[in-house]
Design an enzyme around this catalytic site. Structure first.
Site, mmCIF file in Angstrom:
data_model
loop_
_atom_site.group_PDB
_atom_site.id
_atom_site.type_symbol
_atom_site.label_atom_id
_atom_site.label_comp_id
_atom_site.label_asym_id
_atom_site.label_seq_id
_atom_site.Cartn_x
_atom_site.Cartn_y
_atom_site.Cartn_z
ATOM 1 N N CYS A 21 0.812 -1.357 -0.078
ATOM 2 C CA CYS A 21 -0.058 -0.026 -0.024
ATOM 3 C C CYS A 21 0.685 1.220 0.137
ATOM 4 O O CYS A 21 2.080 1.208 0.413
ATOM 5 C CB CYS A 21 -0.878 0.039 1.305
ATOM 6 N N HIS A 22 0.551 2.251 -0.506
ATOM 7 C CA HIS A 22 1.025 3.548 -0.405
ATOM 8 C C HIS A 22 1.755 4.024 1.011
ATOM 9 O O HIS A 22 2.783 4.727 0.900
ATOM 10 C CB HIS A 22 0.238 4.746 -1.108
ATOM 11 N N THR A 23 1.108 3.759 1.902
ATOM 12 C CA THR A 23 1.346 3.845 3.362
ATOM 13 C C THR A 23 2.639 3.429 3.479
ATOM 14 O O THR A 23 3.825 3.970 4.182
ATOM 15 C CB THR A 23 0.615 3.492 4.353
ATOM 16 N N HIS A 30 1.030 -3.869 6.133
ATOM 17 C CA HIS A 30 0.082 -3.592 7.044
ATOM 18 C C HIS A 30 -1.238 -4.259 6.303
ATOM 19 O O HIS A 30 -2.345 -3.980 6.987
ATOM 20 C CB HIS A 30 -0.158 -2.171 7.662
ATOM 21 N N GLU A 31 -1.149 -4.750 5.050
ATOM 22 C CA GLU A 31 -2.521 -5.490 4.646
ATOM 23 C C GLU A 31 -2.210 -6.817 4.468
ATOM 24 O O GLU A 31 -1.379 -7.259 3.534
ATOM 25 C CB GLU A 31 -2.462 -4.930 3.000
ATOM 26 N N CYS A 85 -9.551 -2.423 21.698
ATOM 27 C CA CYS A 85 -9.281 -2.956 22.880
ATOM 28 C C CYS A 85 -10.711 -3.426 23.485
ATOM 29 O O CYS A 85 -10.987 -4.278 24.457
ATOM 30 C CB CYS A 85 -8.358 -2.150 23.927
ATOM 31 N N CYS A 105 -10.852 1.289 26.191
ATOM 32 C CA CYS A 105 -10.466 2.629 26.095
ATOM 33 C C CYS A 105 -11.741 3.573 26.090
ATOM 34 O O CYS A 105 -12.766 3.044 25.303
ATOM 35 C CB CYS A 105 -9.392 3.136 25.362
ATOM 36 N N CYS A 110 -12.650 3.194 22.334
ATOM 37 C CA CYS A 110 -13.725 2.283 21.906
ATOM 38 C C CYS A 110 -15.083 2.131 22.565
ATOM 39 O O CYS A 110 -15.838 1.559 21.921
ATOM 40 C CB CYS A 110 -12.924 0.809 22.379
ATOM 41 N N CYS A 160 -8.948 3.487 18.612
ATOM 42 C CA CYS A 160 -8.778 2.880 19.785
ATOM 43 C C CYS A 160 -7.330 3.393 20.103
ATOM 44 O O CYS A 160 -6.471 3.357 19.334
ATOM 45 C CB CYS A 160 -8.451 1.305 19.796
ATOM 46 N N ARG A 173 -1.259 3.044 21.165
ATOM 47 C CA ARG A 173 -0.878 4.189 20.260
ATOM 48 C C ARG A 173 0.544 4.388 20.136
ATOM 49 O O ARG A 173 1.009 4.437 19.240
ATOM 50 C CB ARG A 173 -1.886 5.200 20.086
ATOM 51 N N CYS A 205 -6.668 -3.192 4.790
ATOM 52 C CA CYS A 205 -6.370 -1.501 4.703
ATOM 53 C C CYS A 205 -7.202 -0.763 3.844
ATOM 54 O O CYS A 205 -8.395 -0.322 3.882
ATOM 55 C CB CYS A 205 -4.874 -1.280 4.647
ATOM 56 N N ARG A 238 -3.618 -3.142 -6.768
ATOM 57 C CA ARG A 238 -3.054 -3.838 -5.609
ATOM 58 C C ARG A 238 -2.302 -4.897 -6.102
ATOM 59 O O ARG A 238 -2.571 -5.884 -7.120
ATOM 60 C CB ARG A 238 -4.077 -4.375 -4.627
#
Length: 376
Positions: free
Chosen positions: A47-49, A69-70, A99, A102, A105, A113, A117, A176, A371
């Site tokens: 992904c671009h991220t 992350h995908e 979670c 918090c 959430c 969430c 972090r 993602c 993708r």
């Protein structure tokens, strides 16, 4: 061979430094500690991220790191106290966890969430350490997921258990891009039947927005991109027409206002360009237009428009992961895909073996792919 409780040696794509190609290395992946899950990754996409962090432009970027992350995979083992998943479960790692405890959430208005972090942003597990080593060096985690590895370790709140029958080389995309764009339309904008929508940027996320607008019943969906090669795919997903900002001397927002008798009901920026974000807002109809920022702009950039745009009834919003509370909704999105309510296969333009990962980045940068899925 039983691997539970032992260090696993496996292949991973390591980013040793900003701007360098990824390097396929043998890494050691430590067993999961309390409230952690070790996953055998079966498929991951680019992904671009990932490219943004690799470029060195991301202020949270730490090196050396395992990006990605995908992804999707199978639980190999769990640490003590883990109750939501067990060895053998089919899962998607989540870069926005859930979670359930918090204040974020507990609030139905957000999916952000915050439980892990701070450590996630520093590239470590919640206890402040990494589970990856390579050549005697600690390797950082990325977005709490690090899917560019045959095995990864994630927090137990960062994993969604999904239908075991789902094809992992497809549903990894629900980690993602597809979920982000689809949710931007149906959750954040809450697109209404019969409405007019404009989507800026026709990459994977933009196509997912178009799909969401169509499912929500929009009657007119205008795709905007300077790359006309993307128009055919956009129309396949539900765009009713596509235009290029380079085809007119007028600013694109003026063109859209003229085309739509005063502006669109909903617009979406799926690029991460602050100038386009302004155009997307100003292309909205006075009195009720809503513009959603989906693209992530580079660090330090700022948005601008005249306040009168908002005073006269336009709304500017943003979204992360399409507003989906992740643990609850990713399994439902997989079910929606399995029942053909949403498209996933159509986003996959290329499939490559894991060691060709740098080729996947090249395909993305050239605009030739939507993708690329890597099979581990």
């Amino acid at each position: 061979m039983a691997t539970s409780g032992k260090v696993i040696k496996c292949k991973a794509a390591v980013a040793w430094g900003a701007g360098k190609p990824l390097s396929i290395e043998e890494v050691e992946v430590a067993p999961p500690k309390a409230h952690e899950v070790r996953i055998k990754i079966v498929a991951t996409a680019v992904c671009h991220t990932d490219a943004y962090t690799l470029s060195g432009a991301d202020p949270e970027g730490c090196f050396p790191v395992i990006l990605g992350h995908e992804g999707a995979g199978i639980v190999e083992s769990v640490g003590e106290g883990v109750t939501k998943v067990k060895k053998g479960d089919t899962v998607i790692p989540l870069y926005i966890p859930q979670c359930g405890e918090c204040k974020f959430c507990k609030n139905p208005k957000t999916n952000l969430c915050q439980k892990i972090r701070i450590t996630q942003g520093k590239g470590v597990m919640p206890d402040g350490t990494s589970r990856f080593t390579c050549k005697g060096k600690q390797i950082y985690h990325f977005m709490g997921t690090s899917t560019f590895s045959e095995y990864t370790v994630v927090a137990d709140i960062s994993v969604a258990k999904i239908d075991a029958a789902a094809p992992l080389d497809k549903v990894c995309l629900l980690g993602c891009g597809i979920s982000t764009g689809y949710g931007a339309a149906v959750n954040t904008a809450k697109v209404e039947p019969g409405s007019t929508c404009a989507v800026f940027g026709l990459g994977g996320v933009g196509l997912a927005v178009i799909m969401g607008c169509k499912i929500a019943g929009a009657s007119r969906i205008i795709g905007i991109d300077i790359n006309k090669d993307k128009y055919a795919k956009a129309k396949e997903f539900g765009a009713t027409e596509c235009i290029s900002p380079q085809d007119s001397k007028k600013p694109i927002q003026e063109v859209l206002v003229e085309m739509t008798d005063g502006g669109v009901d909903y617009s979406f920026e799926c690029i991460g360009n602050v100038g386009v974000m302004r155009a997307a807002l100003e292309a909205c109809h006075k009195g009720w237009g809503v513009s959603v920022i989906v693209g992530v702009a580079a660090a330090g950039q700022e948005i601008s428009t005249r306040p009168f745009q908002l005073v006269t009834g336009r709304t500017w919003k943003g979204t992360a992961f399409g507003g989906w509370k992740s643990v609850d909704n990713v399994p439902k999105l997989v079910t929606d895909y399995m029942s053909k309510k949403i498209k996933v296969d159509e986003f996959v333009t290329h499939t490559l073996p894991f060691d060709k990962i740098n080729e996947a980045f090249e395909l993305m940068h050239s605009g030739k792919s939507i993708r690329t899925v890597l099979k581990l």
